[in-house]
Design a protein around this motif. Sequence first.
Motif, PDB file in Angstrom:
ATOM      1  N   PRO A 105     147.031 133.929  72.118  1.00  0.00           N
ATOM      2  CA  PRO A 105     146.023 134.149  71.070  1.00  0.00           C
ATOM      3  C   PRO A 105     146.520 133.818  69.666  1.00  0.00           C
ATOM      4  CG  PRO A 105     146.932 136.231  71.785  1.00  0.00           C
ATOM      5  CD  PRO A 105     147.468 135.201  72.722  1.00  0.00           C
ATOM      6  N   VAL A 106     147.824 133.682  69.504  1.00  0.00           N
ATOM      7  CA  VAL A 106     148.410 133.444  68.181  1.00  0.00           C
ATOM      8  C   VAL A 106     149.128 132.096  68.179  1.00  0.00           C
ATOM      9  CG1 VAL A 106     150.042 134.286  66.447  1.00  0.00           C
ATOM     10  CG2 VAL A 106     148.715 135.928  67.813  1.00  0.00           C
ATOM     11  N   ASP A 107     148.814 131.280  67.174  1.00  0.00           N
ATOM     12  CA  ASP A 107     149.488 129.987  67.028  1.00  0.00           C
ATOM     13  C   ASP A 107     150.656 130.057  66.044  1.00  0.00           C
ATOM     14  OD1 ASP A 107     147.763 128.692  68.786  1.00  0.00           O
ATOM     15  OD2 ASP A 107     146.302 128.255  67.202  1.00  0.00           O
ATOM     16  N   LEU A 108     150.445 130.792  64.958  1.00  0.00           N
ATOM     17  CA  LEU A 108     151.439 130.840  63.880  1.00  0.00           C
ATOM     18  C   LEU A 108     151.655 132.277  63.437  1.00  0.00           C
ATOM     19  CD1 LEU A 108     149.875 128.019  61.625  1.00  0.00           C
ATOM     20  CD2 LEU A 108     151.590 127.705  63.425  1.00  0.00           C
ATOM     21  N   LEU A 109     152.838 132.539  62.924  1.00  0.00           N
ATOM     22  CA  LEU A 109     153.146 133.806  62.267  1.00  0.00           C
ATOM     23  C   LEU A 109     153.567 133.506  60.829  1.00  0.00           C
ATOM     24  CD1 LEU A 109     155.183 135.801  64.946  1.00  0.00           C
ATOM     25  CD2 LEU A 109     152.882 136.333  64.095  1.00  0.00           C
ATOM     26  N   ARG A 110     152.966 134.241  59.884  1.00  0.00           N
ATOM     27  CA  ARG A 110     153.344 134.073  58.475  1.00  0.00           C
ATOM     28  C   ARG A 110     153.661 135.443  57.897  1.00  0.00           C
ATOM     29  NH1 ARG A 110     148.686 132.053  55.962  1.00  0.00           N
ATOM     30  NH2 ARG A 110     148.093 134.240  55.624  1.00  0.00           N
ATOM     31  N   SER A 111     154.940 135.714  57.756  1.00  0.00           N
ATOM     32  CA  SER A 111     155.401 137.020  57.249  1.00  0.00           C
ATOM     33  C   SER A 111     154.763 138.161  58.016  1.00  0.00           C
ATOM     34  CB  SER A 111     155.078 137.135  55.752  1.00  0.00           C
ATOM     35  OG  SER A 111     155.702 136.112  55.015  1.00  0.00           O
ATOM     36  N   GLY A 112     154.703 138.011  59.335  1.00  0.00           N
ATOM     37  CA  GLY A 112     154.174 139.063  60.192  1.00  0.00           C
ATOM     38  C   GLY A 112     152.682 138.986  60.434  1.00  0.00           C
ATOM     39  N   VAL A 113     151.951 138.142  59.721  1.00  0.00           N
ATOM     40  CA  VAL A 113     150.507 138.003  59.916  1.00  0.00           C
ATOM     41  C   VAL A 113     150.251 136.999  61.037  1.00  0.00           C
ATOM     42  CG1 VAL A 113     148.328 137.304  58.866  1.00  0.00           C
ATOM     43  CG2 VAL A 113     150.026 138.563  57.513  1.00  0.00           C
ATOM     44  N   GLU A 114     149.414 137.406  62.016  1.00  0.00           N
ATOM     45  CA  GLU A 114     149.101 136.524  63.135  1.00  0.00           C
ATOM     46  C   GLU A 114     147.980 135.558  62.730  1.00  0.00           C
ATOM     47  OE1 GLU A 114     148.096 139.172  66.287  1.00  0.00           O
ATOM     48  OE2 GLU A 114     150.190 139.609  66.789  1.00  0.00           O
ATOM     49  N   ILE A 115     148.173 134.277  63.062  1.00  0.00           N
ATOM     50  CA  ILE A 115     147.210 133.244  62.662  1.00  0.00           C
ATOM     51  C   ILE A 115     146.822 132.424  63.886  1.00  0.00           C
ATOM     52  CG2 ILE A 115     146.863 131.166  61.269  1.00  0.00           C
ATOM     53  CD1 ILE A 115     148.865 132.306  59.258  1.00  0.00           C
ATOM     54  N   GLN A 116     145.512 132.236  64.060  1.00  0.00           N
ATOM     55  CA  GLN A 116     144.987 131.316  65.057  1.00  0.00           C
ATOM     56  C   GLN A 116     144.400 130.118  64.292  1.00  0.00           C
ATOM     57  OE1 GLN A 116     143.803 129.262  68.288  1.00  0.00           O
ATOM     58  NE2 GLN A 116     145.037 131.129  68.379  1.00  0.00           N
ATOM     59  N   GLN A 117     144.900 128.954  64.604  1.00  0.00           N
ATOM     60  CA  GLN A 117     144.476 127.751  63.884  1.00  0.00           C
ATOM     61  C   GLN A 117     143.507 126.951  64.754  1.00  0.00           C
ATOM     62  OE1 GLN A 117     147.026 124.134  63.128  1.00  0.00           O
ATOM     63  NE2 GLN A 117     147.211 125.089  61.101  1.00  0.00           N
ATOM     64  N   LYS A 118     142.406 126.506  64.150  1.00  0.00           N
ATOM     65  CA  LYS A 118     141.419 125.702  64.852  1.00  0.00           C
ATOM     66  C   LYS A 118     141.087 124.455  64.032  1.00  0.00           C
ATOM     67  CE  LYS A 118     140.839 128.342  68.440  1.00  0.00           C
ATOM     68  NZ  LYS A 118     141.315 127.881  69.786  1.00  0.00           N
ATOM     69  N   PHE A 119     141.368 123.286  64.615  1.00  0.00           N
ATOM     70  CA  PHE A 119     141.027 122.003  63.999  1.00  0.00           C
ATOM     71  C   PHE A 119     140.047 121.284  64.926  1.00  0.00           C
ATOM     72  CE2 PHE A 119     144.154 122.785  60.938  1.00  0.00           C
ATOM     73  CZ  PHE A 119     144.257 121.737  60.025  1.00  0.00           C
ATOM     74  N   VAL A 120     138.767 121.548  64.715  1.00  0.00           N
ATOM     75  CA  VAL A 120     137.724 120.964  65.558  1.00  0.00           C
ATOM     76  C   VAL A 120     136.715 120.282  64.640  1.00  0.00           C
ATOM     77  CG1 VAL A 120     135.920 121.413  67.277  1.00  0.00           C
ATOM     78  CG2 VAL A 120     138.042 122.762  67.285  1.00  0.00           C
ATOM     79  N   ALA A 121     136.338 119.054  64.964  1.00  0.00           N
ATOM     80  CA  ALA A 121     135.435 118.292  64.099  1.00  0.00           C
ATOM     81  C   ALA A 121     134.036 118.880  64.081  1.00  0.00           C
ATOM     82  CB  ALA A 121     135.401 116.833  64.561  1.00  0.00           C
ATOM     83  N   ALA A 122     133.525 119.278  65.235  1.00  0.00           N
ATOM     84  CA  ALA A 122     132.144 119.748  65.324  1.00  0.00           C
ATOM     85  C   ALA A 122     131.972 121.114  64.676  1.00  0.00           C
ATOM     86  CB  ALA A 122     131.712 119.812  66.795  1.00  0.00           C
TER      87      ALA A 122
END
Length: 484
Positions: A105-122
């Motif tokens: 469910p998590v792509d990135l962590l930034r200083s403990g904050v969980e981040i889900q990144q979505k790069f979708v054109a539509a």
Amino acid sequence: MNDIPKLVKSNQEQAIASWVNYLNQLRIDDLLSSFSQQDENLLNAFTSIDEAIRKIDLEVVTANRGGQHGMHGFIAEIAEVGISNARQQILGQESDYQWVNNNGPVDLLRSGVEIQQKFVAAGFSLGALTEHLKKYPDFVQNGGKYQIPADHFEVIKKLYSMPPEEAGKLLSRSSDGPSFKDWQRIEAFFQEGSIAIEALEPSTLNYHEVQRGVYESTMAAEETSLLSTDQSLRDNAFQESLPNLKEGATVTLAAAVIEGGTAFVLAVVAKRREGKLFREFSEQDWLDIAGETGFSFVKGGVRGLSIYALTNFTATSAAAASSIVTAAFGIAEQANKLRHGEIDELEFIENSELVALEAAVSALSSFAGQALIPVPVLGAVIGNTVGTIMYRAVASALSKREADLIERYFGEQRLLDEQLTAEYQELIEKLDQGMSDYLGLLERAFSPDVQVALIGSVELARALDVPVDEILDSDEKVHAYFLD
């Protein structure tokens, strides 16, 4: 000891100079330290970019991770980490992004904050956010953030804040920009209430910048931007290291207070040595003390400002700058005495020479003392004290006879120098004449005219002391040499 007040003043003058030099050196040291740190910051930033490129090449592109339609999503995650960390590192800050890389469910962590990144054109990536939230309904409640392309976020933010009336009038119904239908889709998404706009944040990258075949130029452009930021930081550090009005004013005021305070103490001590107690000081005594203190306060200010200017805007050391200012004050004092008839012209010259000599001794002693005792101010003061006392001891130890002997020695050396100069000039003239004659012989010996060359060769041979019987100066000798 009558020389004590002069020694105290001399020490105070060199102490001010040493302090100014210390301030200047602090600025230079800070600049060099800043440049050294920035070298490390730039290296760390470029390392982050290089590592991101390597991961994209090996773990995504080469492995065809995500396939044709999903590869750019993994490229975006790695690029986000590399670029964001590099932008922190170029500023000397710690990197705060981490790639999770576990398909969870998590792509990135930034200083403990969980981040889900979505790069979708539509749908500006909003549909992908809804799908993720269905699978992980507690993601936002637990403090998670959704990150979408920067250009998608800007459009969403703009349309989200647009009233219906304005949207109906302004939004284009063509394919060149966001349409009224896009506005309706965004309005419906946020009215549903599953995800608030506060849960969204922009990536550092736009959607098109992370596509296969494009990410290389994106990372190269980021490196160029990092170089520009690095140069800007170095320029700022250099500007901060320059002498400034505030520091100059501080030096001026401090020098004025120190010299004025020194003059006050010496003036009071002088009155006490006359046998007066403090309670016996008259109004005139205090006026004399105040006058001496005020004059020295002004002199101190001029001295501090002059030393600060000389050391920062000309190639002058602090000790030399102090000696220049001290000599200038001393000579000005002698000039004032000359104008009022207190001394004659000869005394003016002699006193000015003595003032300059003592200032030079003070500067040299302070410089040596600072080199031997590398403690700001202390080394200069100790060196000045030792050097001044040694100079005065030597100067006072010479009797008239010894001084006359030295003067006579100087006179003899002057006469010898004049004699040697005359002899040297005579030798130079002889050498010039001999060289001129020799060059003339060479010119004739190698003349294009055969007859002149023959005669010139004979003259050259004679000039070089070739034996007479070996010189071909007649037809018989020529025939015998070549034919016999």
